[in-house]
Motif scaffolding. Structure first.
Motif, mmCIF file in Angstrom:
data_model
loop_
_atom_site.group_PDB
_atom_site.id
_atom_site.type_symbol
_atom_site.label_atom_id
_atom_site.label_comp_id
_atom_site.label_asym_id
_atom_site.label_seq_id
_atom_site.Cartn_x
_atom_site.Cartn_y
_atom_site.Cartn_z
ATOM 1 N N ALA A 1 0.837 -1.207 0.000
ATOM 2 C CA ALA A 1 0.000 0.000 0.000
ATOM 3 C C ALA A 1 0.870 1.254 0.000
ATOM 4 C CB ALA A 1 -0.929 -0.013 1.215
ATOM 5 N N ALA A 2 1.945 1.237 0.789
ATOM 6 C CA ALA A 2 2.839 2.401 0.811
ATOM 7 C C ALA A 2 3.509 2.598 -0.539
ATOM 8 C CB ALA A 2 3.887 2.213 1.906
ATOM 9 N N ALA A 3 3.977 1.499 -1.145
ATOM 10 C CA ALA A 3 4.622 1.607 -2.453
ATOM 11 C C ALA A 3 3.622 2.049 -3.519
ATOM 12 C CB ALA A 3 5.243 0.261 -2.835
ATOM 13 N N ALA A 4 2.401 1.517 -3.485
ATOM 14 C CA ALA A 4 1.393 1.892 -4.473
ATOM 15 C C ALA A 4 1.021 3.349 -4.350
ATOM 16 C CB ALA A 4 0.151 1.004 -4.305
ATOM 17 N N ALA A 5 0.939 3.865 -3.110
ATOM 18 C CA ALA A 5 0.607 5.288 -2.928
ATOM 19 C C ALA A 5 1.726 6.171 -3.478
ATOM 20 C CB ALA A 5 0.384 5.569 -1.443
ATOM 21 N N SER A 6 2.978 5.829 -3.190
ATOM 22 C CA SER A 6 4.098 6.619 -3.714
ATOM 23 C C SER A 6 4.147 6.544 -5.238
ATOM 24 C CB SER A 6 5.414 6.109 -3.115
ATOM 25 O OG SER A 6 5.406 6.235 -1.710
ATOM 26 N N TYR A 7 3.928 5.342 -5.774
ATOM 27 C CA TYR A 7 3.959 5.172 -7.232
ATOM 28 C C TYR A 7 2.844 5.972 -7.903
ATOM 29 C CZ TYR A 7 3.715 2.829 -11.769
ATOM 30 O OH TYR A 7 3.672 2.561 -13.110
ATOM 31 N N PHE A 8 1.654 5.962 -7.334
ATOM 32 C CA PHE A 8 0.542 6.705 -7.923
ATOM 33 C C PHE A 8 0.809 8.205 -7.886
ATOM 34 C CE2 PHE A 8 -3.455 9.046 -7.430
ATOM 35 C CZ PHE A 8 -4.072 8.711 -8.622
ATOM 36 N N ASN A 9 1.376 8.687 -6.778
ATOM 37 C CA ASN A 9 1.662 10.131 -6.697
ATOM 38 C C ASN A 9 2.648 10.543 -7.783
ATOM 39 O OD1 ASN A 9 -0.021 10.484 -4.484
ATOM 40 N ND2 ASN A 9 1.620 10.055 -3.002
ATOM 41 N N LEU A 10 3.658 9.708 -8.035
ATOM 42 C CA LEU A 10 4.636 10.028 -9.082
ATOM 43 C C LEU A 10 3.992 9.990 -10.465
ATOM 44 C CD1 LEU A 10 7.754 8.048 -7.783
ATOM 45 C CD2 LEU A 10 7.386 10.533 -7.724
ATOM 46 N N LYS B 1 1.581 12.920 -11.007
ATOM 47 C CA LYS B 1 2.315 14.157 -11.281
ATOM 48 C C LYS B 1 2.864 14.151 -12.707
ATOM 49 C CE LYS B 1 6.145 16.963 -9.571
ATOM 50 N NZ LYS B 1 7.230 17.070 -8.561
ATOM 51 N N GLY B 2 3.413 13.000 -13.127
ATOM 52 C CA GLY B 2 3.924 12.910 -14.489
ATOM 53 C C GLY B 2 2.817 12.992 -15.520
ATOM 54 N N PHE B 3 1.625 12.400 -15.205
ATOM 55 C CA PHE B 3 0.504 12.463 -16.136
ATOM 56 C C PHE B 3 0.029 13.901 -16.323
ATOM 57 C CE2 PHE B 3 -4.124 12.374 -16.883
ATOM 58 C CZ PHE B 3 -4.150 11.718 -18.110
ATOM 59 N N ASN B 4 -0.033 14.636 -15.205
ATOM 60 C CA ASN B 4 -0.471 16.040 -15.300
ATOM 61 C C ASN B 4 0.530 16.882 -16.068
ATOM 62 O OD1 ASN B 4 -2.790 15.479 -13.809
ATOM 63 N ND2 ASN B 4 -1.789 15.942 -11.853
ATOM 64 N N GLU B 5 1.801 16.474 -16.020
ATOM 65 C CA GLU B 5 2.833 17.227 -16.739
ATOM 66 C C GLU B 5 3.047 16.696 -18.149
ATOM 67 O OE1 GLU B 5 6.224 16.930 -14.283
ATOM 68 O OE2 GLU B 5 5.476 18.322 -12.739
ATOM 69 N N GLY B 6 2.312 15.621 -18.536
ATOM 70 C CA GLY B 6 2.428 15.072 -19.881
ATOM 71 C C GLY B 6 3.556 14.105 -20.063
ATOM 72 N N VAL B 7 4.178 13.685 -18.971
ATOM 73 C CA VAL B 7 5.300 12.765 -19.079
ATOM 74 C C VAL B 7 4.826 11.322 -19.165
ATOM 75 C CG1 VAL B 7 7.399 11.929 -17.951
ATOM 76 C CG2 VAL B 7 6.808 14.375 -17.884
ATOM 77 N N ASN B 8 3.813 10.974 -18.363
ATOM 78 C CA ASN B 8 3.286 9.617 -18.321
ATOM 79 C C ASN B 8 1.984 9.525 -19.104
ATOM 80 O OD1 ASN B 8 4.623 9.980 -15.281
ATOM 81 N ND2 ASN B 8 5.117 8.061 -16.316
ATOM 82 N N THR B 9 1.730 8.306 -19.606
ATOM 83 C CA THR B 9 0.532 8.096 -20.422
ATOM 84 C C THR B 9 -0.675 7.827 -19.537
ATOM 85 O OG1 THR B 9 0.901 5.716 -20.587
ATOM 86 C CG2 THR B 9 1.992 7.123 -22.235
ATOM 87 N N GLN B 10 -1.850 7.858 -20.183
ATOM 88 C CA GLN B 10 -3.080 7.576 -19.454
ATOM 89 C C GLN B 10 -3.109 6.123 -18.967
ATOM 90 O OE1 GLN B 10 -6.744 7.276 -21.663
ATOM 91 N NE2 GLN B 10 -7.893 8.389 -20.083
ATOM 92 N N ILE B 11 -2.578 5.217 -19.790
ATOM 93 C CA ILE B 11 -2.563 3.806 -19.386
ATOM 94 C C ILE B 11 -1.753 3.642 -18.108
ATOM 95 C CG2 ILE B 11 -1.762 1.511 -20.039
ATOM 96 C CD1 ILE B 11 -2.430 2.167 -22.908
ATOM 97 N N ARG C 1 -3.501 3.879 -10.695
ATOM 98 C CA ARG C 1 -4.707 4.060 -9.875
ATOM 99 C C ARG C 1 -5.290 2.716 -9.485
ATOM 100 N NH1 ARG C 1 -9.358 2.039 -9.846
ATOM 101 N NH2 ARG C 1 -9.299 2.095 -12.113
ATOM 102 N N ASN C 2 -5.330 1.750 -10.406
ATOM 103 C CA ASN C 2 -5.826 0.412 -10.088
ATOM 104 C C ASN C 2 -4.976 -0.262 -9.011
ATOM 105 O OD1 ASN C 2 -8.024 0.422 -11.847
ATOM 106 N ND2 ASN C 2 -6.783 -0.285 -13.578
ATOM 107 N N GLN C 3 -3.648 -0.085 -9.119
ATOM 108 C CA GLN C 3 -2.770 -0.661 -8.113
ATOM 109 C C GLN C 3 -3.030 -0.048 -6.733
ATOM 110 O OE1 GLN C 3 1.405 -0.990 -8.989
ATOM 111 N NE2 GLN C 3 1.051 -1.277 -11.188
ATOM 112 N N LEU C 4 -3.239 1.256 -6.702
ATOM 113 C CA LEU C 4 -3.488 1.935 -5.429
ATOM 114 C C LEU C 4 -4.801 1.459 -4.804
ATOM 115 C CD1 LEU C 4 -2.841 4.039 -3.287
ATOM 116 C CD2 LEU C 4 -3.968 5.762 -4.731
ATOM 117 N N THR C 5 -5.873 1.397 -5.594
ATOM 118 C CA THR C 5 -7.168 0.952 -5.060
ATOM 119 C C THR C 5 -7.093 -0.492 -4.593
ATOM 120 O OG1 THR C 5 -8.321 2.461 -6.560
ATOM 121 C CG2 THR C 5 -9.611 0.692 -5.568
ATOM 122 N N GLY C 6 -6.476 -1.344 -5.410
ATOM 123 C CA GLY C 6 -6.346 -2.736 -5.007
ATOM 124 C C GLY C 6 -5.515 -2.893 -3.750
#
Length: 467
Positions: free
Chosen positions: A404-413, A416-426, A432-437
């Motif tokens: 859960a801690a790793a998923a939360a950190s990964y989702f935050n990164l 942030k990258g998605f909002n900046e256009g670095v990461n894709t929607q997928i 997000r799926n990893q964080l919820t699960g």
């Protein structure tokens, strides 16, 4: 045979079967699940113990057993009864008493001797055996002097009362465990609802962002459709979680025998319940009422065996009658009477039935003793399995915490990258799926540990039951 935890000061050196590092999460493997840490749950347990219908029925059965014991004790006391009878009849059997034939010659001689008719002639008497207008009213006081049957019967009833008391406590402990497990299920379902609600809010925001990008020519329709599909999936999962939460609440209220739709106080401090490391508990089943009930059952069979074995002992009792009896309701000085007696009953022969009863009683006693041995092993096995399952649940909880801690950190990164256009929607949706699960699995892991703690508490009979 029993596992042991070795302590030095406040630090755990070694605990067989459970790693020492697990004890930080283990400790409502305690004599009770930290009463100060969970006041709402304790209040619910008290409410359930007070309102449960089956428990009320068992209390009625216990009261009946108590009354039977009082009745068995009363057999040692004297009994006083008023008995009255009235008989009247004519005819039937009779006897002739020749009073006239016996005394009339004497009377005649006497009259001739004195020259006067001083002695009248007497008729012969014909009397019937059936009384005419006869009554008998008396008070009888009776008391046993020697009767081994009532002695053993009292012991049997004492064992029966103890068995009922243990049965009540056994059901109370089982009810406590069921209430705790049901309450933890409510907390788990509530956490799942919160996780899916949070995920749905993130997806709604993601749908708005992808639509805005599409309107401004920076996105493609496929991204909008993918975001909408994920939103619908989470909506369905949220509906399912909400339904499970409602069912968990209703079952919990059912155990409390209250309104099924009553709200449940979810203010339990789960971290405090998981972090209580004041005391550890080894696999000790000596406090279990089931074992005490089995021993009591053996004692009851012993008393029954003694009862059948003492069939040859004579029975001695005494009685005294005080009353009136006579004809035509007479109450003169000849009517009152007393009658005292002693009765002795010595068995001589009854076709061997007493020996058959004695053999059957001994067989029942041997069967009860074997049942005690087998049940003791079963209870010990259940306690050790519960301990092993708890250790496994603690390992899963540690892993779920890390994930859960790793998923939360990964989702935050990724967010942030998605909002900046670095990461894709997928990548964003996958994070997000990893964080919820991870959140849902963490809730399940926590609930599993709490439920295993409740099972350990049940296996060791450590919850403080108020009498």
């Amino acid at each position: 045979m029993f596992s042991r935890c070795l302590m030095k000061g406040e630090r755990v050196r070694r605990c067989e079967g459970i790693p020492a590092r697990s004890l930080a999460l283990l400790h409502p493997l305690t004599l009770a699940l930290s009463l100060s840490a969970q006041p709402p749950l304790d209040n619910y347990i008290a409410q359930g113990l007070a309102n449960n219908v089956v428990l009320q029925q068992k209390h009625i059965a216990l009261d009946r057993a108590m009354q039977d014991l009082k009745e068995a004790k009363s057999l040692f006391l004297p009994s006083v009864n008023l008995n009255a009878s009235y008989l009247s009849g004519e005819g039937g059997r009779y006897f002739d008493f020749p009073v006239g034939d016996l005394v009339n010659p004497v009377y005649t001689t006497l009259n001739q001797f004195i020259g006067q008719e001083r002695f009248p002639q007497v008729d012969n008497v014909q009397a019937y055996l059936n009384p005419n207008n006869y009554y008998d009213a008396h008070v009888r006081a009776s008391m046993p002097l020697l009767n081994t049957d009532i002695i053993h019967n009292r012991r049997i009833q004492q064992h029966a009362v103890q068995l009922q008391e243990y049965e009540v406590d056994i059901y109370r402990r089982e009810l406590v465990k069921d209430i705790k497990v049901a309450y933890y299920n409510v907390l788990m379902a509530a956490q799942a609802v919160r996780s899916y609600t949070s995920a749905l809010q993130l997806l709604e925001r993601n749908v708005e962002v992808t639509r805005s990008l599409h309107r401004h020519g920076s996105g493609v329709p496929a991204q909008v459709l993918r975001a909408q599909a994920e939103q619908e999936q989470i909506t369905a999962q949220l509906a399912q979680a909400t339904n499970q939460y409602a069912n968990a609440e209703r079952y919990f209220n059912f155990l409390l025998n209250t309104d099924l739709d009553a709200p449940v106080d979810e203010s339990l401090d789960v971290n405090a319940a998981l972090g209580d490391t004041a005391r550890t508990m080894a696999a000790d089943i000596s406090r279990r009422e089931e074992l005490q009930a089995l021993r009591t059952a053996v004692g009851l069979r012993d008393s029954q065996t003694k009862l059948t074995s003492n069939y040859w002992v004579p029975k001695l009792s005494t009685f005294v009658d005080l009353g009136y009896q006579g004809l035509d309701w007479s109450t003169d000085r000849y009517a009152d009477y007393y009658l005292f007696g002693v009765q002795l009953d010595v068995p001589l022969f009854n076709g061997g039935r007493n020996r058959f009863k004695q053999h059957r009683a001994r067989s029942d006693r041997d069967f009860a003793e074997l049942t005690e041995r087998n049940s003791t092993q079963q209870l010990l096995l259940g306690a050790m399995q519960a301990r092993t399952e708890l250790a496994t649940a603690l390992a899963v909880l540690r892993s779920a915490n890390a994930r859960a801690a790793a998923a939360a950190s990964y989702f935050n990164l990724i967010e942030k990258g998605f909002n900046e256009g670095v990461n894709t929607q997928i990548e964003y949706l996958d994070a997000r799926n990893q964080l919820t699960g991870a959140e849902v699995q963490l809730a399940v892991a926590r609930t599993t540990v709490l439920q295993k703690l409740a099972e350990m508490e049940r296996q060791h009979a450590t919850y403080p039951l108020s009498k």
